[in-house]
Write a protein that holds these residues in place. Structure first.
Motif, PDB file in Angstrom:
ATOM      1  N   VAL A   1      56.203  29.288  74.730  1.00 39.71           N
ATOM      2  CA  VAL A   1      56.173  29.535  76.165  1.00 39.71           C
ATOM      3  C   VAL A   1      55.918  28.221  76.874  1.00 39.71           C
ATOM      4  O   VAL A   1      55.252  27.307  76.326  1.00 39.71           O
ATOM      5  N   ALA A   2      56.442  28.104  78.071  1.00 38.95           N
ATOM      6  CA  ALA A   2      56.259  26.883  78.867  1.00 38.95           C
ATOM      7  C   ALA A   2      55.884  27.274  80.284  1.00 38.95           C
ATOM      8  O   ALA A   2      56.471  28.206  80.848  1.00 38.95           O
ATOM      9  N   VAL A   3      54.895  26.572  80.861  1.00 45.92           N
ATOM     10  CA  VAL A   3      54.467  26.780  82.238  1.00 45.92           C
ATOM     11  C   VAL A   3      54.353  25.425  82.927  1.00 45.92           C
ATOM     12  O   VAL A   3      54.210  24.383  82.266  1.00 45.92           O
ATOM     13  N   GLN A   4      54.456  25.428  84.253  1.00 45.82           N
ATOM     14  CA  GLN A   4      54.332  24.177  85.003  1.00 45.82           C
ATOM     15  C   GLN A   4      52.900  23.661  84.938  1.00 45.82           C
ATOM     16  O   GLN A   4      51.948  24.416  85.034  1.00 45.82           O
ATOM     17  N   ALA A   5      52.811  22.312  84.792  1.00 50.34           N
ATOM     18  CA  ALA A   5      51.484  21.667  84.727  1.00 50.34           C
ATOM     19  C   ALA A   5      51.411  20.501  85.695  1.00 50.34           C
ATOM     20  O   ALA A   5      50.741  19.512  85.419  1.00 50.34           O
ATOM     21  N   GLY A   6      52.109  20.604  86.783  1.00 50.39           N
ATOM     22  CA  GLY A   6      52.129  19.531  87.767  1.00 50.39           C
ATOM     23  C   GLY A   6      53.552  19.090  88.049  1.00 50.39           C
ATOM     24  O   GLY A   6      54.518  19.616  87.495  1.00 50.39           O
ATOM     25  N   THR A   7      53.652  18.110  88.905  1.00 51.71           N
ATOM     26  CA  THR A   7      54.977  17.636  89.295  1.00 51.71           C
ATOM     27  C   THR A   7      55.673  16.962  88.128  1.00 51.71           C
ATOM     28  O   THR A   7      55.148  16.017  87.525  1.00 51.71           O
ATOM     29  N   GLY A   8      56.843  17.503  87.772  1.00 50.10           N
ATOM     30  CA  GLY A   8      57.635  16.933  86.685  1.00 50.10           C
ATOM     31  C   GLY A   8      57.024  17.128  85.328  1.00 50.10           C
ATOM     32  O   GLY A   8      57.445  16.462  84.357  1.00 50.10           O
ATOM     33  N   THR A   9      56.023  17.997  85.214  1.00 46.86           N
ATOM     34  CA  THR A   9      55.332  18.182  83.944  1.00 46.86           C
ATOM     35  C   THR A   9      55.299  19.675  83.598  1.00 46.86           C
ATOM     36  O   THR A   9      55.158  20.532  84.475  1.00 46.86           O
ATOM     37  N   ALA A  10      55.399  19.958  82.294  1.00 50.30           N
ATOM     38  CA  ALA A  10      55.290  21.343  81.811  1.00 50.30           C
ATOM     39  C   ALA A  10      54.448  21.351  80.548  1.00 50.30           C
ATOM     40  O   ALA A  10      54.541  20.432  79.714  1.00 50.30           O
ATOM     41  N   LEU A  11      53.594  22.340  80.439  1.00 53.04           N
ATOM     42  CA  LEU A  11      52.784  22.535  79.237  1.00 53.04           C
ATOM     43  C   LEU A  11      53.498  23.560  78.345  1.00 53.04           C
ATOM     44  O   LEU A  11      53.792  24.673  78.770  1.00 53.04           O
ATOM     45  N   VAL A  12      53.755  23.151  77.100  1.00 52.06           N
ATOM     46  CA  VAL A  12      54.461  24.006  76.147  1.00 52.06           C
ATOM     47  C   VAL A  12      53.484  24.413  75.052  1.00 52.06           C
ATOM     48  O   VAL A  12      52.844  23.542  74.437  1.00 52.06           O
ATOM     49  N   VAL A  13      53.380  25.731  74.829  1.00 46.30           N
ATOM     50  CA  VAL A  13      52.479  26.262  73.811  1.00 46.30           C
ATOM     51  C   VAL A  13      53.324  27.046  72.801  1.00 46.30           C
ATOM     52  O   VAL A  13      54.143  27.897  73.187  1.00 46.30           O
ATOM     53  N   ALA A  14      53.137  26.763  71.529  1.00 43.39           N
ATOM     54  CA  ALA A  14      53.854  27.454  70.437  1.00 43.39           C
ATOM     55  C   ALA A  14      52.838  28.075  69.497  1.00 43.39           C
ATOM     56  O   ALA A  14      51.881  27.408  69.080  1.00 43.39           O
ATOM     57  N   GLN A  15      53.043  29.340  69.169  1.00 42.73           N
ATOM     58  CA  GLN A  15      52.132  30.053  68.265  1.00 42.73           C
ATOM     59  C   GLN A  15      52.948  30.720  67.160  1.00 42.73           C
ATOM     60  O   GLN A  15      54.013  31.289  67.395  1.00 42.73           O
ATOM     61  N   SER A  16      52.418  30.633  65.974  1.00 42.56           N
ATOM     62  CA  SER A  16      53.106  31.201  64.809  1.00 42.56           C
ATOM     63  C   SER A  16      53.190  32.732  64.928  1.00 42.56           C
ATOM     64  O   SER A  16      52.265  33.393  65.399  1.00 42.56           O
ATOM     65  N   MET A  17      54.319  33.275  64.447  1.00 43.96           N
ATOM     66  CA  MET A  17      54.544  34.726  64.459  1.00 43.96           C
ATOM     67  C   MET A  17      54.471  35.319  63.047  1.00 43.96           C
ATOM     68  O   MET A  17      54.962  36.424  62.796  1.00 43.96           O
ATOM     69  N   GLU A  18      53.826  34.576  62.137  1.00 45.47           N
ATOM     70  CA  GLU A  18      53.747  35.069  60.761  1.00 45.47           C
ATOM     71  C   GLU A  18      52.999  36.401  60.679  1.00 45.47           C
ATOM     72  O   GLU A  18      53.406  37.324  59.963  1.00 45.47           O
ATOM     73  N   SER A  19      51.889  36.508  61.394  1.00 40.49           N
ATOM     74  CA  SER A  19      51.110  37.753  61.344  1.00 40.49           C
ATOM     75  C   SER A  19      51.912  38.930  61.899  1.00 40.49           C
ATOM     76  O   SER A  19      51.877  40.041  61.370  1.00 40.49           O
ATOM     77  N   ILE A  20      52.670  38.656  62.974  1.00 42.44           N
ATOM     78  CA  ILE A  20      53.491  39.722  63.537  1.00 42.44           C
ATOM     79  C   ILE A  20      54.594  40.115  62.566  1.00 42.44           C
ATOM     80  O   ILE A  20      54.873  41.306  62.365  1.00 42.44           O
TER      81      ILE A  20
END
Length: 451
Positions: A127-146
């Motif tokens: 998933v990616a969300v805005q973290a300021g001008t020209g910046t995005a915070l990207v978070v990745a989480q493993s789906m092994e448990s799912i």
């Protein structure tokens, strides 16, 4: 393949289709729910991280790998159209994926993005969300448990479907076997009837369609038993009636043979004429009896093609035939036209039998009234009449009153009349008042002009 097996197989296939469809639907819904729940959780954590300034810290200082392991996520930064690992400020290094979707989030084209990628053979939700001008915070989480949970769910659904199909097959077989038990009883009954000719009815249980089928089968057995009883009675009565003319014929033939073999026992001319007259009478009676038996043995409906005819013409022909051999009685005839659909030979024979019966019982010089009006034929004689105890049996086969047993006849003529009336949809009745005389009434339905 038996009917029970077919029912069981169809039931199993139907249950298998339903369980398969339900299992697939459950799997898809649970997987979508897992992904939706994971997306909500990751977006909530990503927004919290942006609000806590983690994005700026990751850009300026980087994040320790231990922190990411504790959070069970991998964090990336998109800045200036490039993707950075959060623990390395060198762009495009050790970054396992690239996509313009995160870049679009960083420049503000979309507020957020969600997708699934594979990192080192492991599926990740990103998933990616805005973290300021020209910046995005990207978070990745493993789906092994799912994936492991979905695999377990898939195994459970498969095993449940197999078990459900097996149970449905056994239940279908049991229900079909139990439900078709009356059908098997009917089958065994028909086989028993074909093998032993025993017409024993079957016990009826319940009030469903199978019970109605059993009731109908029992009614068929009763009708068949009644038909066989009528045939047996016909054969017995025919044997009894045939015995008298055959015995007389044999006696006369033996007498003629003895006279031919012995010169001492020669017959006179009068004796020979008497014997030959007796033989001819017995042959005529035997011929009439055989013809009547053949006619009465036909239990089937009319086999000859029925045709429209005028009942008055049929009665007129019968009257002319009887008038030739009944010189000592008068026939008073008044006929009105009446169109019917039927067999002219059978109707003429029935009317002839009624006229012969009236002629036989009429006194010399007596009068027989023959009337036909509106489809009702009445034949009335001036004879002694019929006793009340004989009236109910007058149309029975071979029935002859005590007065008629000394007269010629087989006792089948009136039975043929009744049969002819029934086969043409009509009725025949008899009345005999105590004062004497007998009236027979034959009623036949009219044929419509367009028939």
């Amino acid at each position: 393949m038996t009917l029970a097996l077919r029912v069981a197989i169809l039931t199993t296939m139907a249950v298998a289709a339903v369980l398969g469809l339900v299992s697939a639907l459950v799997y898809v819904v649970v997987r979508a729910e897992f992904e939706s729940s994971l997306d909500e959780s990751m977006l909530r954590r990503a927004d919290a991280a942006v609000n806590a300034g983690i994005a700026q810290t990751a850009i300026s200082q980087g994040l320790p790998a231990q922190l990411q392991e504790i959070a069970d996520v991998q964090i990336f930064i998109v800045k200036g159209g490039r993707l950075f690992a959060s623990d390395d400020n060198t762009p495009d290094t050790v970054v396992p994926f690239k996509s313009y979707r995160e870049v679009e989030v960083s420049v503000g084209q979309t507020p957020q993005s969600m997708r699934t990628v594979t990192i080192n053979g492991t599926p990740y939700r990103v998933v990616a969300v805005q973290a300021g001008t020209g910046t995005a915070l990207v978070v990745a989480q493993s789906m092994e448990s799912i994936d492991r949970a979905l695999e377990r769910l898939q195994l459970i659904l498969i095993l449940s479907t197999i078990a459900g199909v097996a149970i449905a097959g056994l239940a279908g077989w049991a229900v079909a076997t139990n439900g078709l038990r009356p059908v098997r009883r009917l089958t065994e009954a028909t086989e028993r009837v074909a093998r032993t000719s025993e017409l024993e009815p079957i016990e009826v249980t319940g009030h469903d369609e199978l019970a109605r089928l059993t009731t109908s089968f029992n009614a068929m057995l009763q009708a068949l038993d009644a038909s066989q009883e009528r045939q047996r009675q016909l054969v017995a009565d025919a044997g009894h009636e045939l015995r008298t003319p055959l015995t007389s014929l044999r006696t006369n033939i033996e007498l003629i043979g003895q006279a031919a073999d012995s010169s001492d026992r020669q017959l006179s001319a009068d004796q020979r004429h008497e014997i030959m007259d007796d033989v001819r009478a017995q042959l005529e009676e035997l011929t009439t009896l055989v013809g009547d038996l053949v006619e009465l043995a036909r239990d089937e409906p009319m086999t000859r093609a029925p045709e429209p005819l005028d009942l008055a013409d049929v009665v007129r022909q019968a009257v002319e035939r009887v008038r030739l051999r009944a010189h000592d009685v008068q026939l008073d005839v008044d006929l009105r036209s009446w169109m019917v659909m039927g067999e002219p030979q059978l109707l003429e024979r029935a009317v002839t039998n009624l006229l012969d019966n009236a002629t036989k019982w009429s006194p010399p010089g007596g009068r027989i009234r023959v009337r036909l009006e509106d489809g009702v034929l009445t034949i009335a004689d001036e004879g002694p009449g019929i006793s009340p105890e004989d009236l109910p049996h007058i149309f029975d086969r071979f029935y002859r009153s005590s007065e008629a047993r000394t007269l010629p006849g087989s006792g089948l003529g009136l039975s043929i009349v009744k049969r002819a009336a029934e086969r043409h949809g009509g009725t025949v009745e008899v009345s005999s008042p105590p004062s004497g005389g007998t009236t027979f009434t034959l009623t036949l339905p009219e044929t419509a002009p367009d028939e």
